[in-house]
Motif scaffolding. Structure first.
Motif, PDB file in Angstrom:
ATOM      1  N   ALA A 101      11.002   7.657  -4.176  1.00 38.76           N
ATOM      2  CA  ALA A 101      11.538   6.684  -3.214  1.00 38.76           C
ATOM      3  C   ALA A 101      11.519   7.439  -1.825  1.00 38.76           C
ATOM      4  CB  ALA A 101      12.625   5.996  -3.431  1.00 38.76           C
ATOM      5  N   ARG A 102      11.868   8.632  -1.754  1.00 39.69           N
ATOM      6  CA  ARG A 102      12.286   9.104  -0.441  1.00 39.69           C
ATOM      7  C   ARG A 102      10.794   9.565  -0.125  1.00 39.69           C
ATOM      8  NH1 ARG A 102      14.777   9.255   3.398  1.00 39.69           N
ATOM      9  NH2 ARG A 102      15.450  11.203   3.590  1.00 39.69           N
ATOM     10  N   GLY A 103       9.725   9.658  -0.921  1.00 38.80           N
ATOM     11  CA  GLY A 103       8.341  10.024  -0.460  1.00 38.80           C
ATOM     12  C   GLY A 103       7.831   8.940   0.061  1.00 38.80           C
ATOM     13  N   ALA A 107       9.098  -3.876  -1.325  1.00 40.12           N
ATOM     14  CA  ALA A 107       7.935  -3.137  -2.250  1.00 40.12           C
ATOM     15  C   ALA A 107       8.468  -1.907  -2.873  1.00 40.12           C
ATOM     16  CB  ALA A 107       6.880  -3.017  -1.492  1.00 40.12           C
ATOM     17  N   ALA A 108       9.268  -1.227  -2.041  1.00 38.79           N
ATOM     18  CA  ALA A 108       9.541   0.271  -2.485  1.00 38.79           C
ATOM     19  C   ALA A 108      10.497  -0.020  -3.561  1.00 38.79           C
ATOM     20  CB  ALA A 108      10.394   1.075  -1.376  1.00 38.79           C
ATOM     21  N   ALA A 109      11.716  -0.831  -3.383  1.00 38.18           N
ATOM     22  CA  ALA A 109      12.733  -0.909  -4.687  1.00 38.18           C
ATOM     23  C   ALA A 109      11.919  -1.500  -5.862  1.00 38.18           C
ATOM     24  CB  ALA A 109      13.465  -2.314  -4.171  1.00 38.18           C
ATOM     25  N   THR A 110      10.869  -2.416  -5.883  1.00 35.64           N
ATOM     26  CA  THR A 110      10.278  -2.588  -7.194  1.00 35.64           C
ATOM     27  C   THR A 110       9.563  -1.255  -7.470  1.00 35.64           C
ATOM     28  OG1 THR A 110       9.754  -5.021  -6.337  1.00 35.64           O
ATOM     29  CG2 THR A 110       8.172  -3.942  -8.099  1.00 35.64           C
ATOM     30  N   ALA A 111       8.716  -0.602  -6.719  1.00 37.09           N
ATOM     31  CA  ALA A 111       7.990   0.436  -7.243  1.00 37.09           C
ATOM     32  C   ALA A 111       8.977   1.681  -8.018  1.00 37.09           C
ATOM     33  CB  ALA A 111       7.255   1.114  -6.078  1.00 37.09           C
ATOM     34  N   LEU A 135       0.864  -1.035   0.031  1.00 37.59           N
ATOM     35  CA  LEU A 135       0.002  -0.035   0.155  1.00 37.59           C
ATOM     36  C   LEU A 135       0.879   1.348  -0.230  1.00 37.59           C
ATOM     37  CD1 LEU A 135      -2.870   1.259   0.291  1.00 37.59           C
ATOM     38  CD2 LEU A 135      -2.763   1.252   2.579  1.00 37.59           C
ATOM     39  N   LYS A 136       1.781   1.265   0.899  1.00 35.42           N
ATOM     40  CA  LYS A 136       2.953   2.306   0.830  1.00 35.42           C
ATOM     41  C   LYS A 136       3.719   2.725  -0.386  1.00 35.42           C
ATOM     42  CE  LYS A 136       3.672   2.304   5.782  1.00 35.42           C
ATOM     43  NZ  LYS A 136       4.508   2.344   7.048  1.00 35.42           N
ATOM     44  N   ALA A 137       4.070   1.338  -1.021  1.00 36.50           N
ATOM     45  CA  ALA A 137       4.748   1.617  -2.281  1.00 36.50           C
ATOM     46  C   ALA A 137       3.986   1.920  -3.610  1.00 36.50           C
ATOM     47  CB  ALA A 137       5.669   0.576  -2.421  1.00 36.50           C
ATOM     48  N   GLY A 138       2.484   1.132  -3.483  1.00 31.52           N
ATOM     49  CA  GLY A 138       1.632   1.441  -4.547  1.00 31.52           C
ATOM     50  C   GLY A 138       1.883   0.188  -5.646  1.00 31.52           C
TER      51      GLY A 138
END
Length: 243
Positions: free
Chosen positions: A213-215, A191-195, A87-90
């Motif tokens: 990413a920082r967001g 998840a963030a790395a993928t996004a 959810l956080k990373a979309g």
């Protein structure tokens, strides 16, 4: 899909720790700890894989969705962690699975070892009592294998996860050679790395991808490598690794 050898494991060097591998189906963990915890790690992987498999059997969209999936309160912690990270990373929840399993197993093993390093297909969970350097492998980029990320004990436990559009078997819509994310949560780092990787089609996308990413709440650092360009933001300390 064809199996791609994890060549980088041969470059692992932690003489103060004992290393071993645990493989169950798609899960292939390389683990370093103060003592041989292979049997405990195997049981832990079995437990967490079974939890995920059982949930997917009842909620198949958790496996296939490329967007966040809502999870009811009270579901198992690893399911909730994956859903929250997604959810956080979309992204879809399975974008967090490697980091989630690494962290879940790592936290189980921390009862038996003060230092734990778990690598799951380039995604790491680390708890350490001494400073360590994590190498960054970035496909054919000239930076691949030449840079490392310094991790201090006070920054752990943490997750350090990498997504690549040119290396490995994981689904990616980007073209970065490596996007490495640091977070207190390995699920979120994964998840963030993928996004972030999905955003990168050329070196010109580095700046906007770093900002994106920082967001993401919970991301403490990001490193992006594509061809002969590199960008970094947040709390990261890069060091050169000798040839």
């Amino acid at each position: 899909m064809s199996y791609q050898p994890r060549f980088y494991r041969g470059q692992h060097s932690s003489p103060d720790l004992i290393s071993f591998s645990v493989c169950i189906k798609e899960t292939n963990l390389f683990i370093a700890a103060r003592c041989n915890l292979e049997r405990k790690a195997y049981r832990s992987v079995q437990k967490h894989r079974q939890t995920i498999e059982q949930y997917i059997a009842c909620h198949p969209e958790f496996l296939t969705s490329l967007a966040p999936v809502e999870v009811e309160p009270g579901e198992p912690p690893i399911i909730c962690d994956m859903a929250e990270a997604a959810l956080k990373a979309g992204v879809g929840p399975m974008a967090a699975v490697a980091g989630a399993i690494a962290e879940a197993v790592g936290r189980d093993l921390l009862e038996h070892s003060s230092d734990i390093i778990i690598e799951n297909g380039g995604d790491l969970f680390i708890k350490t009592t001494r400073e360590r350097v994590v190498g960054i492998h970035a496909g054919d980029s000239l930076f691949s294998g030449k840079l490392g990320l310094t991790i201090r004990p006070t920054e752990t436990p943490c997750g350090i996860c990498t997504s690549s559009g040119t290396l490995g078997h994981s689904l990616s819509f980007g073209k970065a050679d490596a996007v490495t994310i640091v977070s207190a949560s390995a699920s979120l780092a994964d998840a963030a790395a993928t996004a972030c990787c999905n955003r990168i089609q050329s070196p010109e996308d580095i700046s906007t991808a770093l900002s994106a990413a920082r967001g993401i709440e919970g991301v403490s650092g990001v490193i992006i490598v594509i061809a002969d360009r590199i960008g970094a933001a947040g709390d990261v300390r890069l060091v050169r690794i000798s040839d």
